[in-house]
Design a protein around this motif. Structure first.
Motif, mmCIF file in Angstrom:
data_model
loop_
_atom_site.group_PDB
_atom_site.id
_atom_site.type_symbol
_atom_site.label_atom_id
_atom_site.label_comp_id
_atom_site.label_asym_id
_atom_site.label_seq_id
_atom_site.Cartn_x
_atom_site.Cartn_y
_atom_site.Cartn_z
ATOM 1 N N ASP A 2 -15.712 10.215 -19.413
ATOM 2 C CA ASP A 2 -14.439 10.872 -19.165
ATOM 3 C C ASP A 2 -13.299 10.030 -19.712
ATOM 4 O OD1 ASP A 2 -15.691 12.964 -17.870
ATOM 5 O OD2 ASP A 2 -15.583 11.988 -15.913
ATOM 6 N N GLY A 3 -12.328 10.700 -20.322
ATOM 7 C CA GLY A 3 -11.169 10.005 -20.835
ATOM 8 C C GLY A 3 -10.174 9.661 -19.740
ATOM 9 N N VAL A 4 -9.064 9.069 -20.137
ATOM 10 C CA VAL A 4 -8.042 8.644 -19.179
ATOM 11 C C VAL A 4 -6.704 9.279 -19.538
ATOM 12 C CG1 VAL A 4 -9.166 6.444 -18.677
ATOM 13 C CG2 VAL A 4 -7.501 6.572 -20.541
ATOM 14 N N ALA A 5 -5.886 9.488 -18.526
ATOM 15 C CA ALA A 5 -4.514 9.923 -18.752
ATOM 16 C C ALA A 5 -3.690 8.712 -19.182
ATOM 17 C CB ALA A 5 -3.945 10.539 -17.480
ATOM 18 N N VAL A 6 -2.706 8.963 -20.038
ATOM 19 C CA VAL A 6 -1.837 7.893 -20.528
ATOM 20 C C VAL A 6 -0.389 8.348 -20.384
ATOM 21 C CG1 VAL A 6 -1.198 6.427 -22.477
ATOM 22 C CG2 VAL A 6 -3.574 7.167 -22.207
ATOM 23 N N THR A 7 0.408 7.551 -19.684
ATOM 24 C CA THR A 7 1.830 7.828 -19.580
ATOM 25 C C THR A 7 2.608 6.546 -19.850
ATOM 26 O OG1 THR A 7 1.936 7.350 -17.197
ATOM 27 C CG2 THR A 7 1.445 9.619 -17.841
ATOM 28 N N ILE A 24 9.609 3.725 -25.622
ATOM 29 C CA ILE A 24 8.496 4.666 -25.812
ATOM 30 C C ILE A 24 8.249 5.457 -24.536
ATOM 31 C CG2 ILE A 24 6.031 4.877 -26.286
ATOM 32 C CD1 ILE A 24 7.703 4.094 -28.727
ATOM 33 N N ASP A 25 8.296 6.773 -24.658
ATOM 34 C CA ASP A 25 7.960 7.683 -23.562
ATOM 35 C C ASP A 25 6.773 8.539 -24.000
ATOM 36 O OD1 ASP A 25 10.144 6.871 -21.915
ATOM 37 O OD2 ASP A 25 11.474 8.126 -23.122
ATOM 38 N N LEU A 26 5.815 8.691 -23.105
ATOM 39 C CA LEU A 26 4.573 9.375 -23.482
ATOM 40 C C LEU A 26 3.911 9.982 -22.262
ATOM 41 C CD1 LEU A 26 2.147 9.914 -25.459
ATOM 42 C CD2 LEU A 26 1.365 7.600 -24.909
ATOM 43 N N THR A 27 3.376 11.189 -22.423
ATOM 44 C CA THR A 27 2.566 11.820 -21.381
ATOM 45 C C THR A 27 1.385 12.503 -22.051
ATOM 46 O OG1 THR A 27 4.501 12.217 -19.975
ATOM 47 C CG2 THR A 27 2.509 13.467 -19.488
ATOM 48 N N ALA A 28 0.173 12.074 -21.716
ATOM 49 C CA ALA A 28 -1.029 12.662 -22.316
ATOM 50 C C ALA A 28 -2.121 12.777 -21.263
ATOM 51 C CB ALA A 28 -1.512 11.802 -23.482
ATOM 52 N N GLU A 29 -2.821 13.894 -21.280
ATOM 53 C CA GLU A 29 -3.896 14.150 -20.335
ATOM 54 C C GLU A 29 -5.186 13.451 -20.783
ATOM 55 O OE1 GLU A 29 -3.501 15.782 -17.493
ATOM 56 O OE2 GLU A 29 -1.377 16.045 -17.984
ATOM 57 N N PRO A 30 -6.159 13.310 -19.882
ATOM 58 C CA PRO A 30 -7.460 12.756 -20.280
ATOM 59 C C PRO A 30 -8.080 13.577 -21.409
ATOM 60 C CG PRO A 30 -7.282 12.842 -17.886
ATOM 61 C CD PRO A 30 -6.090 13.573 -18.427
ATOM 62 N N GLY A 31 -8.661 12.904 -22.377
ATOM 63 C CA GLY A 31 -9.267 13.592 -23.501
ATOM 64 C C GLY A 31 -8.282 14.037 -24.561
ATOM 65 N N ALA A 32 -7.059 13.538 -24.498
ATOM 66 C CA ALA A 32 -6.046 13.914 -25.485
ATOM 67 C C ALA A 32 -6.233 13.124 -26.778
ATOM 68 C CB ALA A 32 -4.646 13.660 -24.931
ATOM 69 N N ALA A 221 -1.738 16.950 -32.285
ATOM 70 C CA ALA A 221 -1.808 15.687 -31.546
ATOM 71 C C ALA A 221 -0.580 15.521 -30.649
ATOM 72 C CB ALA A 221 -1.898 14.513 -32.507
ATOM 73 N N VAL A 222 -0.763 14.773 -29.557
ATOM 74 C CA VAL A 222 0.377 14.319 -28.762
ATOM 75 C C VAL A 222 0.986 13.157 -29.536
ATOM 76 C CG1 VAL A 222 1.128 13.333 -26.572
ATOM 77 C CG2 VAL A 222 -0.756 14.988 -26.609
#
Length: 249
Positions: A2-7, A24-32, A221-222
């Motif tokens: 399983d991937g991880v969320a990254v903010t 840097i501002d970022l919001t990405a769900e697991p598996g992004a 891509a995010v």
């Protein structure tokens, strides 16, 4: 895996010669699939290493898989893996593809797996290592039999895309939840660049969160962009020294 969320919020890293990256501002769900886009020298590699716990940010915060940065660097390093990072994950041109794979599998079994796995009979450990290598190669799309000398092909004889696939395969041997690939599109033709992005999409689709440094991000891509006017030279000793303070890959 399983991937991880990254903010990230206001994430930045400052060195002796100024800001490597900032704001840097970022919001990405697991598996992004996350693209770090910008020109060379704009802090892309430093951001990649900071998000994987290999460099310590100077301001702001990030959360990767529930671990807070910059405080929990070691926690993030345990489930992340860099690939194709100059000065960090360099391939030895004199070694063969098979030697690189066997070495990485051995290091993983010695230092990355559970203590219980070290007590398995030798045959079981060898079989587990072969399975791990085969799985990583398949995920990275690298066919050893298609290489000029098979697994005995020296790294110096690999094409650019083949070397990229090998570096990614080596990172995948550790079964990371976050894969970080530097300079994805460097020196690739348009067709090869398409293949490289297709590879990363397949890894993300399988569940691994992927962060890739590139000069131009794909639309799906995010994307987070680094600002060249705030950057320092990514290939400078500053980046290498800051990475060394947090430990190796």
């Amino acid at each position: 895996m399983d991937g991880v969320a990254v903010t990230a919020e206001g994430f930045g890293l400052k060195g002796p010669r100024g800001w490597a990256f900032r704001g840097i501002d970022l919001t990405a769900e697991p598996g992004a699939l996350i693209a770090v886009a910008g020109p060379s020298g704009s802090g892309r590699t430093s951001l990649l290493l900071a998000l994987t716990g290999r460099m310590k940010a100077s301001e702001g915060t990030a959360t990767v898989g529930g671990a807070r940065l910059p405080k929990q660097l070691a926690a993030v390093r345990r489930f992340s893996a860099p690939a194709n990072v100059d000065g960090v994950t360099d391939l030895d041109p004199a070694l063969t593809v098979g030697e690189h794979l066997r070495e990485r599998a051995l290091l993983q079994s010695r230092f990355g797996d559970s203590v219980r796995a070290l007590l398995w009979p030798r045959e079981e450990r060898a079989a587990a290592a072969r399975l791990r290598i085969d799985t990583a190669l398949a995920a990275a799309g690298l066919d050893r039999e298609a290489l000029p000398k098979g697994a005995r092909t020296a790294v110096r004889d690999l094409e650019r895309l083949e070397a990229l696939r090998l570096s990614i395969a080596l990172a995948l041997i550790g079964r990371p939840r976050l894969l970080a690939v530097d300079d994805l599109d460097l020196k690739l033709s348009d067709a090869e660049r398409t293949e490289a992005w297709a590879l990363l999409r397949s890894l993300a689709a399988a569940g691994t969160t992927v962060v890739a440094v590139c000069s131009e991000a794909p639309e799906d891509a995010v994307t987070v962009s680094t600002r060249p006017e705030a950057g320092t030279d990514e290939t400078s000793e500053e980046t290498t020294d800051a990475f060394a303070e947090t430990g190796r890959a």
